[in-house]
Design a protein around this motif. Structure first.
Motif, PDB file in Angstrom:
ATOM      1  N   ASP A   1       0.865  -1.186   0.000  1.00 34.56           N
ATOM      2  CA  ASP A   1       0.000   0.000   0.000  1.00 34.56           C
ATOM      3  C   ASP A   1       0.899   1.233   0.000  1.00 34.56           C
ATOM      4  O   ASP A   1       1.226   1.800   1.047  1.00 34.56           O
ATOM      5  CB  ASP A   1      -0.915  -0.015   1.231  1.00 34.56           C
ATOM      6  N   ILE A   2       1.291   1.631  -1.176  1.00 30.85           N
ATOM      7  CA  ILE A   2       2.284   2.697  -1.318  1.00 30.85           C
ATOM      8  C   ILE A   2       1.772   4.048  -0.818  1.00 30.85           C
ATOM      9  O   ILE A   2       2.475   4.733  -0.054  1.00 30.85           O
ATOM     10  CB  ILE A   2       2.756   2.770  -2.779  1.00 30.85           C
ATOM     11  N   PRO A   3       0.565   4.491  -1.174  1.00 32.54           N
ATOM     12  CA  PRO A   3       0.093   5.775  -0.636  1.00 32.54           C
ATOM     13  C   PRO A   3       0.047   5.789   0.894  1.00 32.54           C
ATOM     14  O   PRO A   3       0.358   6.808   1.515  1.00 32.54           O
ATOM     15  CB  PRO A   3      -1.308   5.909  -1.238  1.00 32.54           C
ATOM     16  N   LEU A   4      -0.319   4.663   1.499  1.00 34.95           N
ATOM     17  CA  LEU A   4      -0.403   4.608   2.957  1.00 34.95           C
ATOM     18  C   LEU A   4       0.969   4.764   3.584  1.00 34.95           C
ATOM     19  O   LEU A   4       1.147   5.540   4.530  1.00 34.95           O
ATOM     20  CB  LEU A   4      -1.044   3.297   3.401  1.00 34.95           C
ATOM     21  N   PHE A   5       1.985   4.033   3.066  1.00 35.67           N
ATOM     22  CA  PHE A   5       3.291   4.140   3.715  1.00 35.67           C
ATOM     23  C   PHE A   5       3.935   5.503   3.452  1.00 35.67           C
ATOM     24  O   PHE A   5       4.649   6.036   4.316  1.00 35.67           O
ATOM     25  CB  PHE A   5       4.203   2.965   3.352  1.00 35.67           C
ATOM     26  N   ILE A   6       3.637   6.107   2.303  1.00 37.61           N
ATOM     27  CA  ILE A   6       4.173   7.446   2.057  1.00 37.61           C
ATOM     28  C   ILE A   6       3.515   8.465   2.985  1.00 37.61           C
ATOM     29  O   ILE A   6       4.170   9.392   3.484  1.00 37.61           O
ATOM     30  CB  ILE A   6       3.980   7.833   0.576  1.00 37.61           C
TER      31      ILE A   6
ATOM     32  N   ARG B   1       6.594  -0.905   8.695  1.00 40.74           N
ATOM     33  CA  ARG B   1       5.779  -2.064   9.067  1.00 40.74           C
ATOM     34  C   ARG B   1       4.721  -2.350   7.999  1.00 40.74           C
ATOM     35  O   ARG B   1       4.430  -3.505   7.696  1.00 40.74           O
ATOM     36  CB  ARG B   1       5.116  -1.847  10.429  1.00 40.74           C
ATOM     37  N   GLU B   2       4.153  -1.304   7.425  1.00 43.21           N
ATOM     38  CA  GLU B   2       3.192  -1.496   6.341  1.00 43.21           C
ATOM     39  C   GLU B   2       3.864  -2.170   5.140  1.00 43.21           C
ATOM     40  O   GLU B   2       3.280  -3.051   4.498  1.00 43.21           O
ATOM     41  CB  GLU B   2       2.597  -0.147   5.920  1.00 43.21           C
ATOM     42  N   ILE B   3       5.068  -1.752   4.848  1.00 48.39           N
ATOM     43  CA  ILE B   3       5.813  -2.345   3.734  1.00 48.39           C
ATOM     44  C   ILE B   3       6.114  -3.811   4.013  1.00 48.39           C
ATOM     45  O   ILE B   3       5.856  -4.688   3.176  1.00 48.39           O
ATOM     46  CB  ILE B   3       7.124  -1.569   3.493  1.00 48.39           C
ATOM     47  N   PHE B   4       6.646  -4.087   5.206  1.00 49.44           N
ATOM     48  CA  PHE B   4       7.046  -5.450   5.543  1.00 49.44           C
ATOM     49  C   PHE B   4       5.847  -6.390   5.670  1.00 49.44           C
ATOM     50  O   PHE B   4       5.986  -7.597   5.498  1.00 49.44           O
ATOM     51  CB  PHE B   4       7.850  -5.469   6.836  1.00 49.44           C
ATOM     52  N   GLU B   5       4.690  -5.855   5.969  1.00 52.00           N
ATOM     53  CA  GLU B   5       3.492  -6.694   6.036  1.00 52.00           C
ATOM     54  C   GLU B   5       3.223  -7.336   4.679  1.00 52.00           C
ATOM     55  O   GLU B   5       2.797  -8.495   4.599  1.00 52.00           O
ATOM     56  CB  GLU B   5       2.287  -5.853   6.470  1.00 52.00           C
ATOM     57  N   ALA B   6       3.485  -6.610   3.626  1.00 54.59           N
ATOM     58  CA  ALA B   6       3.276  -7.138   2.275  1.00 54.59           C
ATOM     59  C   ALA B   6       4.528  -7.771   1.696  1.00 54.59           C
ATOM     60  O   ALA B   6       4.456  -8.735   0.939  1.00 54.59           O
ATOM     61  CB  ALA B   6       2.800  -6.013   1.351  1.00 54.59           C
TER      62      ALA B   6
END
Length: 406
Positions: free
Chosen positions: A23-28, A41-46
């Motif tokens: 979820d790129i917009p979310l992590f940005i 953490r959002e990145i590593f979740e995926a």
């Protein structure tokens, strides 16, 4: 700030373009709010190998290539750079971000400690299963450790990332274990509740060239591996006139590094048109900027030399309605060293159904053999990208988990 350029699209095309669907917009947005560790953490979740993917992904043709800023302005949001900032922040400042579920009592064998295997093992361990990774090489990481250009992954990042991944617990890593050698698929199926194969492609395709047997002909994968593990680069022999055959990332990496090691001329030759190359235009331009000559629509047909390679003979190729065909127009490039980067092939398939030299899988990596899944480069859906291997390992793990807990 790079994060300020994101439009935070509702149906973000960058997410669709990412094989792991981060979820790129979310992590940005989290980075913009000053919370890089939360973004990580959002990145590593995926994508548990999000740190390496931020370094080696061809973002220019994946997420950044799909960015609406790229379409509107020709300058995308620097997603790869932002991802690296977030993941490096968390890995440097915090421990492992995930914890294991209660142990299930199930045991899974993972063959291969490359991106697919590590991704699969981590997700299974998170679900509480006990995992044993069988790896033939002395270090984990697969092509991240042995097959990616040294200038793209420095400071032993691949090894450090693998160790960090295994901090989840419940993962045992056994080295010196080759499928078809020290271990067999039959034994693994008997001793474990499920098996995941992330064995990559261990063989290198041949060129079948005319001419004498001469010294100076090598495969690019072995060269890159030797360079990555070499402590003294002055001991690594490099020719004066180097020719690299191929059109993918391995060919580009090999050519760039050969030039960096002191070769006077480095020429990369690809049999098809430039736009058909597996390597992105960005990587092609990078190679050219570093002094590599690029020749397209030419295929090697013979080698010359007496004992030692002295030249490679090529024939111009034409591509029409019936495919690629030789034109009869030949030329010779002087060369005292040649590297072939024309693709790899599957090693021991252990009785699994294959097509075009890769293991056939269905759905989330299921093979035609009971209790066996596969993913990464060894599978039909593999495409020589770390991020794709990560996605396939993760999805296979979820399918294995569902099967084991039904």
């Amino acid at each position: 700030m790079a994060a300020d350029r994101c439009y935070f699209c509702h149906d973000a095309p960058c997410v669709t373009a990412c094989p792991t669907e981060i979820d790129i917009p979310l992590f940005i947005r989290e980075i913009q709010a000053g919370r890089p560790e939360t973004a990580a953490r959002e990145i590593f979740e995926a994508n548990i190998l999000g740190g390496m993917c931020a370094r080696v992904c061809p973002t220019e043709v994946l997420c950044e290539g799909a960015c609406v800023r790229e379409a509107a302005e020709g300058k995308p949001v620097q997603i790869g750079l932002l991802q690296r900032h977030a993941t490096d922040s968390l890995m440097a400042r915090q421990g492992h971000p995930f914890t294991r579920a209660a142990r299930t009592g199930k045991r899974v064998a993972v063959v291969g400690a490359g991106p697919a295997g590590l991704s699969c093992a981590h997700r299974l361990a998170r679900h509480g299963h006990d995992v044993v990774i069988f790896e033939g090489a002395p270090k984990p990481g697969g092509l991240n450790e042995y097959g990616i250009a040294a200038y793209k992954s420095v400071d032993e990042f691949a090894a450090r990332e693998a160790a960090w991944i295994m901090e989840i617990g419940g993962i045992e890593l056994r080295h010196g274990q080759w499928l078809g050698g020290e271990i067999t698929l039959e034994t693994l199926r008997d001793e474990y509740d499920a098996v995941f194969l992330g064995i990559g492609l261990s063989g290198v395709n041949a060129l079948g060239l005319d001419g004498p047997k001469v010294e100076g002909m090598h495969d690019a994968v072995t060269f890159i591996s030797a360079l990555r593990q070499c402590e003294d680069l002055s001991t690594l022999p490099i020719g004066r006139d180097v020719v690299v055959i191929g059109g993918g990332m391995t060919a580009i990496d090999c050519a760039v590094q050969a030039k960096g090691l002191g070769a006077e001329t480095v020429t990369l030759v690809y049999r098809r048109a430039r736009e058909r190359m597996g390597a992105s235009r960005f990587e092609q331009d990078l190679a050219a900027q570093r002094g590599v000559r690029l020749i397209f629509e030419a295929a090697p047909v013979a080698v010359e030399g007496e004992g030692r390679l002295s030249g490679v003979v090529f024939e111009r190729m034409g591509e029409g309605s019936e495919g690629l065909a030789p034109t009869g127009d030949r030329f010779t490039l002087p060369a005292d060293q040649m590297f072939r980067a024309v693709g790899q092939r599957l090693g021991d398939a252990s009785g699994l159904k294959t097509v075009r030299g890769k293991v056939v899988t269905q759905g989330s990596g299921r093979t035609d053999m009971d209790k066996v899944w596969a993913g990464g480069d060894c599978g039909v859906g593999g495409d020589d990208l770390t991020v794709t291997a990560v996605a396939q390992g993760r999805d296979a793990a979820e399918d294995i988990h569902g099967t084991l807990t039904d």
